[in-house]
Design a protein around this motif. Structure first.
Motif, PDB file in Angstrom:
ATOM      1  N   ALA A 191       0.812  -1.218   0.000  1.00 17.99           N
ATOM      2  CA  ALA A 191       0.000   0.000   0.000  1.00 17.99           C
ATOM      3  C   ALA A 191       0.845   1.268   0.000  1.00 17.99           C
ATOM      4  O   ALA A 191       0.513   2.230  -0.686  1.00 17.99           O
ATOM      5  CB  ALA A 191      -0.944  -0.005   1.213  1.00 17.99           C
ATOM      6  N   PHE A 192       1.954   1.284   0.774  1.00 20.32           N
ATOM      7  CA  PHE A 192       2.651   2.559   0.902  1.00 20.32           C
ATOM      8  C   PHE A 192       3.924   2.660   0.060  1.00 20.32           C
ATOM      9  O   PHE A 192       4.476   3.750  -0.062  1.00 20.32           O
ATOM     10  CB  PHE A 192       2.948   2.883   2.375  1.00 20.32           C
ATOM     11  N   LEU A 193       4.384   1.552  -0.553  1.00 25.26           N
ATOM     12  CA  LEU A 193       5.544   1.643  -1.443  1.00 25.26           C
ATOM     13  C   LEU A 193       5.202   1.275  -2.883  1.00 25.26           C
ATOM     14  O   LEU A 193       5.374   2.079  -3.794  1.00 25.26           O
ATOM     15  CB  LEU A 193       6.683   0.738  -0.950  1.00 25.26           C
ATOM     16  N   LEU A 194       4.734   0.036  -3.081  1.00 26.93           N
ATOM     17  CA  LEU A 194       4.518  -0.398  -4.463  1.00 26.93           C
ATOM     18  C   LEU A 194       3.380   0.363  -5.128  1.00 26.93           C
ATOM     19  O   LEU A 194       3.512   0.826  -6.270  1.00 26.93           O
ATOM     20  CB  LEU A 194       4.237  -1.899  -4.533  1.00 26.93           C
ATOM     21  N   GLY A 195       2.239   0.479  -4.451  1.00 26.12           N
ATOM     22  CA  GLY A 195       1.081   1.120  -5.061  1.00 26.12           C
ATOM     23  C   GLY A 195       1.377   2.521  -5.580  1.00 26.12           C
ATOM     24  O   GLY A 195       1.109   2.825  -6.753  1.00 26.12           O
ATOM     25  N   PRO A 196       1.938   3.410  -4.747  1.00 23.28           N
ATOM     26  CA  PRO A 196       2.264   4.751  -5.242  1.00 23.28           C
ATOM     27  C   PRO A 196       3.253   4.728  -6.405  1.00 23.28           C
ATOM     28  O   PRO A 196       3.192   5.583  -7.290  1.00 23.28           O
ATOM     29  CB  PRO A 196       2.869   5.441  -4.017  1.00 23.28           C
ATOM     30  N   THR A 197       4.149   3.731  -6.414  1.00 20.20           N
ATOM     31  CA  THR A 197       5.106   3.612  -7.518  1.00 20.20           C
ATOM     32  C   THR A 197       4.397   3.252  -8.817  1.00 20.20           C
ATOM     33  O   THR A 197       4.701   3.804  -9.885  1.00 20.20           O
ATOM     34  CB  THR A 197       6.171   2.554  -7.180  1.00 20.20           C
ATOM     35  N   LEU A 198       3.433   2.338  -8.735  1.00 22.11           N
ATOM     36  CA  LEU A 198       2.668   1.982  -9.933  1.00 22.11           C
ATOM     37  C   LEU A 198       1.828   3.162 -10.413  1.00 22.11           C
ATOM     38  O   LEU A 198       1.632   3.333 -11.624  1.00 22.11           O
ATOM     39  CB  LEU A 198       1.770   0.778  -9.653  1.00 22.11           C
ATOM     40  N   LEU A 199       1.335   3.963  -9.494  1.00 18.28           N
ATOM     41  CA  LEU A 199       0.564   5.135  -9.910  1.00 18.28           C
ATOM     42  C   LEU A 199       1.417   6.101 -10.728  1.00 18.28           C
ATOM     43  O   LEU A 199       0.910   6.800 -11.604  1.00 18.28           O
ATOM     44  CB  LEU A 199      -0.002   5.848  -8.679  1.00 18.28           C
ATOM     45  N   VAL A 200       2.728   6.115 -10.465  1.00 15.04           N
ATOM     46  CA  VAL A 200       3.635   6.994 -11.205  1.00 15.04           C
ATOM     47  C   VAL A 200       4.157   6.331 -12.466  1.00 15.04           C
ATOM     48  O   VAL A 200       4.166   6.919 -13.555  1.00 15.04           O
ATOM     49  CB  VAL A 200       4.823   7.421 -10.312  1.00 15.04           C
ATOM     50  N   HIS A 201       4.599   5.073 -12.365  1.00 16.98           N
ATOM     51  CA  HIS A 201       5.331   4.427 -13.466  1.00 16.98           C
ATOM     52  C   HIS A 201       4.577   3.272 -14.128  1.00 16.98           C
ATOM     53  O   HIS A 201       5.009   2.801 -15.187  1.00 16.98           O
ATOM     54  CB  HIS A 201       6.662   3.872 -12.946  1.00 16.98           C
ATOM     55  N   GLY A 202       3.511   2.788 -13.523  1.00 12.59           N
ATOM     56  CA  GLY A 202       2.846   1.592 -14.037  1.00 12.59           C
ATOM     57  C   GLY A 202       2.002   1.855 -15.263  1.00 12.59           C
ATOM     58  O   GLY A 202       1.531   2.972 -15.502  1.00 12.59           O
ATOM     59  N   THR A 203       1.778   0.795 -16.040  1.00 15.89           N
ATOM     60  CA  THR A 203       0.862   0.877 -17.172  1.00 15.89           C
ATOM     61  C   THR A 203      -0.571   0.830 -16.668  1.00 15.89           C
ATOM     62  O   THR A 203      -0.836   0.456 -15.516  1.00 15.89           O
ATOM     63  CB  THR A 203       1.100  -0.282 -18.136  1.00 15.89           C
ATOM     64  N   ASP A 204      -1.507   1.172 -17.522  1.00 15.45           N
ATOM     65  CA  ASP A 204      -2.922   1.098 -17.135  1.00 15.45           C
ATOM     66  C   ASP A 204      -3.291  -0.333 -16.745  1.00 15.45           C
ATOM     67  O   ASP A 204      -4.049  -0.546 -15.793  1.00 15.45           O
ATOM     68  CB  ASP A 204      -3.809   1.567 -18.295  1.00 15.45           C
ATOM     69  N   GLU A 205      -2.755  -1.300 -17.483  1.00 18.39           N
ATOM     70  CA  GLU A 205      -3.051  -2.703 -17.169  1.00 18.39           C
ATOM     71  C   GLU A 205      -2.476  -3.097 -15.810  1.00 18.39           C
ATOM     72  O   GLU A 205      -3.135  -3.787 -15.020  1.00 18.39           O
ATOM     73  CB  GLU A 205      -2.481  -3.620 -18.256  1.00 18.39           C
ATOM     74  N   GLN A 206      -1.258  -2.661 -15.511  1.00 17.65           N
ATOM     75  CA  GLN A 206      -0.652  -2.982 -14.219  1.00 17.65           C
ATOM     76  C   GLN A 206      -1.433  -2.358 -13.074  1.00 17.65           C
ATOM     77  O   GLN A 206      -1.673  -2.998 -12.043  1.00 17.65           O
ATOM     78  CB  GLN A 206       0.801  -2.501 -14.196  1.00 17.65           C
ATOM     79  N   LYS A 207      -1.867  -1.132 -13.248  1.00 20.13           N
ATOM     80  CA  LYS A 207      -2.661  -0.483 -12.206  1.00 20.13           C
ATOM     81  C   LYS A 207      -3.974  -1.225 -11.982  1.00 20.13           C
ATOM     82  O   LYS A 207      -4.369  -1.488 -10.833  1.00 20.13           O
ATOM     83  CB  LYS A 207      -2.943   0.971 -12.582  1.00 20.13           C
ATOM     84  N   ALA A 208      -4.658  -1.556 -13.056  1.00 20.80           N
ATOM     85  CA  ALA A 208      -5.955  -2.224 -12.943  1.00 20.80           C
ATOM     86  C   ALA A 208      -5.820  -3.623 -12.356  1.00 20.80           C
ATOM     87  O   ALA A 208      -6.704  -4.096 -11.642  1.00 20.80           O
ATOM     88  CB  ALA A 208      -6.624  -2.292 -14.312  1.00 20.80           C
ATOM     89  N   THR A 209      -4.699  -4.282 -12.638  1.00 19.75           N
ATOM     90  CA  THR A 209      -4.491  -5.650 -12.166  1.00 19.75           C
ATOM     91  C   THR A 209      -4.091  -5.704 -10.705  1.00 19.75           C
ATOM     92  O   THR A 209      -4.593  -6.536  -9.940  1.00 19.75           O
ATOM     93  CB  THR A 209      -3.407  -6.343 -13.015  1.00 19.75           C
ATOM     94  N   HIS A 210      -3.188  -4.813 -10.281  1.00 18.87           N
ATOM     95  CA  HIS A 210      -2.560  -4.968  -8.971  1.00 18.87           C
ATOM     96  C   HIS A 210      -3.088  -4.041  -7.884  1.00 18.87           C
ATOM     97  O   HIS A 210      -3.080  -4.415  -6.708  1.00 18.87           O
ATOM     98  CB  HIS A 210      -1.042  -4.783  -9.114  1.00 18.87           C
ATOM     99  N   LEU A 211      -3.535  -2.848  -8.226  1.00 17.67           N
ATOM    100  CA  LEU A 211      -3.916  -1.904  -7.172  1.00 17.67           C
ATOM    101  C   LEU A 211      -5.189  -2.311  -6.422  1.00 17.67           C
ATOM    102  O   LEU A 211      -5.193  -2.287  -5.184  1.00 17.67           O
ATOM    103  CB  LEU A 211      -4.041  -0.495  -7.740  1.00 17.67           C
TER     104      LEU A 211
END
Length: 409
Positions: free
Chosen positions: A114-134
């Motif tokens: 929640a406090f490390l990976l998620g914010p990183t995906l919000l900055v660098h992740g693809t739309d698919e990665q965000k939808a899959t993992h967040l």
């Protein structure tokens, strides 16, 4: 500086307190002897990633019910946008939420995801990665661990040797990670790998990958610490095939993604409240009838306790300063290192002060019949790792010197 709540913040604080009173599962109680975690941000007696898969059905059901209650409010990842399961809280509201949960001695949920990976995906992740993992993180359904450190590559992270070779639409990963906190309980890992062994400087040949913890070729072995607990593990990758779609950011540019992740450090309020409560408990015990039987409270010890109290207030103000910068849209830089360094060394000083109060009784490890259930004996052992957990004191001082004081390298 005036840290008093605004009327809106005070109302939100009361809302959090009421929520905890009404929604925290009554059967989800702290486990006195559980010591799987070393993180100072954790609430004593709880370790949510461990509790959610506990063999004790009461503990397991309590952990999952608490996650559901938080998820309904978007409070597992409170600063995320609502479209991914967050609540869109401001930095100060998130700070208040975490502070009140710590004061109520109830655990946060889904830590590093929640406090490390998620914010990183919000900055660098693809739309698919965000939808899959967040969304699974925000629902408390998927937990993550960080695969950065290696044997010989801890503080000098750019020297890492875990190798990933591209084979069509997958990377083939071989190597080893170590000191991975709670990796044996994780569903997923975010891992730094070397994709260009000849890159100069070395950090330019590193890539950031998302890896399923149970993927074929992944072997996870818990590591037992000096307390007899296993808060971390070593992970081996033997021909692990990771889809290229699981790469975050560009190939060979993972170092910059990782630096983004490490920039999302917590403000440190959890450690502050934990130390504050520990010191208050020590003072109360020394004043009690039971405390008079075991402990000594001479003038030197009283002065030492007063110094620890002052230092805890300093740490609180450092945390408030950090979050106040975030609230105005600034990106904290070296302040995270100041918090880490001061908090880590305070942890060790506080542990020594508490142990000193009990003299030879502080040698008792077994909790039964020991003063304060051997709390301070265990804290002394916990605190040993503080000055290299999450970055050594030497590294933190270098960051403060170069980024904060603009001194030459």
């Amino acid at each position: 500086m005036n840290w008093d709540d605004t009327p809106q913040q005070a109302a939100f604080r009361e809302e959090v307190r009421a929520f905890v009173r009404e929604k925290f599962p009554a059967g989800y109680k702290p486990a006195r002897d559980e010591e799987q975690s070393l993180e100072p941000e954790d609430v004593a007696g709880y370790n949510w990633p461990v509790d959610r898969v506990s063999e004790d059905p009461v503990r397991r059901d309590g952990a999952r019910a608490w996650a559901r209650a938080l998820a309904e409010r978007g409070w597992i990842a409170p600063h995320w946008p609502s479209e991914f399961g967050g609540a869109g809280l401001s930095p100060m509201e998130e700070f208040i939420l975490h502070e009140e949960m710590m004061r109520a001695r109830v655990p946060t949920v889904n830590g590093i995801g929640a406090f490390l990976l998620g914010p990183t995906l919000l900055v660098h992740g693809t739309d698919e990665q965000k939808a899959t993992h967040l969304p699974p993180i925000a629902r408390g359904e998927a937990t993550w661990a960080q695969g950065f450190s290696e044997p010989g590559s801890g503080s000098d992270l750019a020297s890492l040797r875990t190798r990933a070779v591209r084979d069509g639409d997958v990377y083939v990963v071989d190597g080893q990670k170590v000191w991975t906190s709670l990796g044996q309980y994780a569903d997923w890992l975010f891992v730094l790998v070397r994709t260009d062994p000849d890159a100069e400087p070395r950090h330019r040949g590193i890539t950031f990958l998302l890896v399923e913890a149970d993927a074929p070729g992944v072997t996870i072995r818990p590591i037992t610490d000096l307390r007899g607990a296993a808060p971390f593990c070593e992970i081996f990758f033997d021909g692990v095939r990771v889809p290229v779609a699981n790469r975050v950011g560009e190939e060979n540019r993972g170092w910059y993604v990782a630096m983004t992740a490490l920039g999302f450090e917590r403000a440190g309020i959890g450690a502050t409240i934990k130390y504050e409560q520990a010191l208050a408990g020590l003072v109360a015990y020394l004043r009690s009838r039971d405390g008079a039987r075991f402990a000594r409270a001479d003038a030197d010890l009283r002065r030492e306790i007063a110094r620890r109290h002052t230092e805890i207030r300093v740490l609180y103000n450092l945390a408030r300063y950090t979050v106040s910068r975030q609230a105005t849209g600034e990106e904290p830089g070296y302040e995270a290192s100041v918090n880490q360094l001061f908090g880590a060394e305070l942890h060790q000083r506080l542990a020594r002060t508490g142990a000193r109060a009990f003299g030879r009784y502080a040698d008792l490890w077994e909790r039964d019949d020991a003063p304060m259930n051997a709390y301070w004996t265990h804290m002394v052992r916990d605190s040993v790792a503080s000055t290299f957990l999450g970055g050594t004191t030497e590294i933190q001082r270098n960051v403060i010197a170069t980024r904060g004081l603009n001194l030459p390298r």
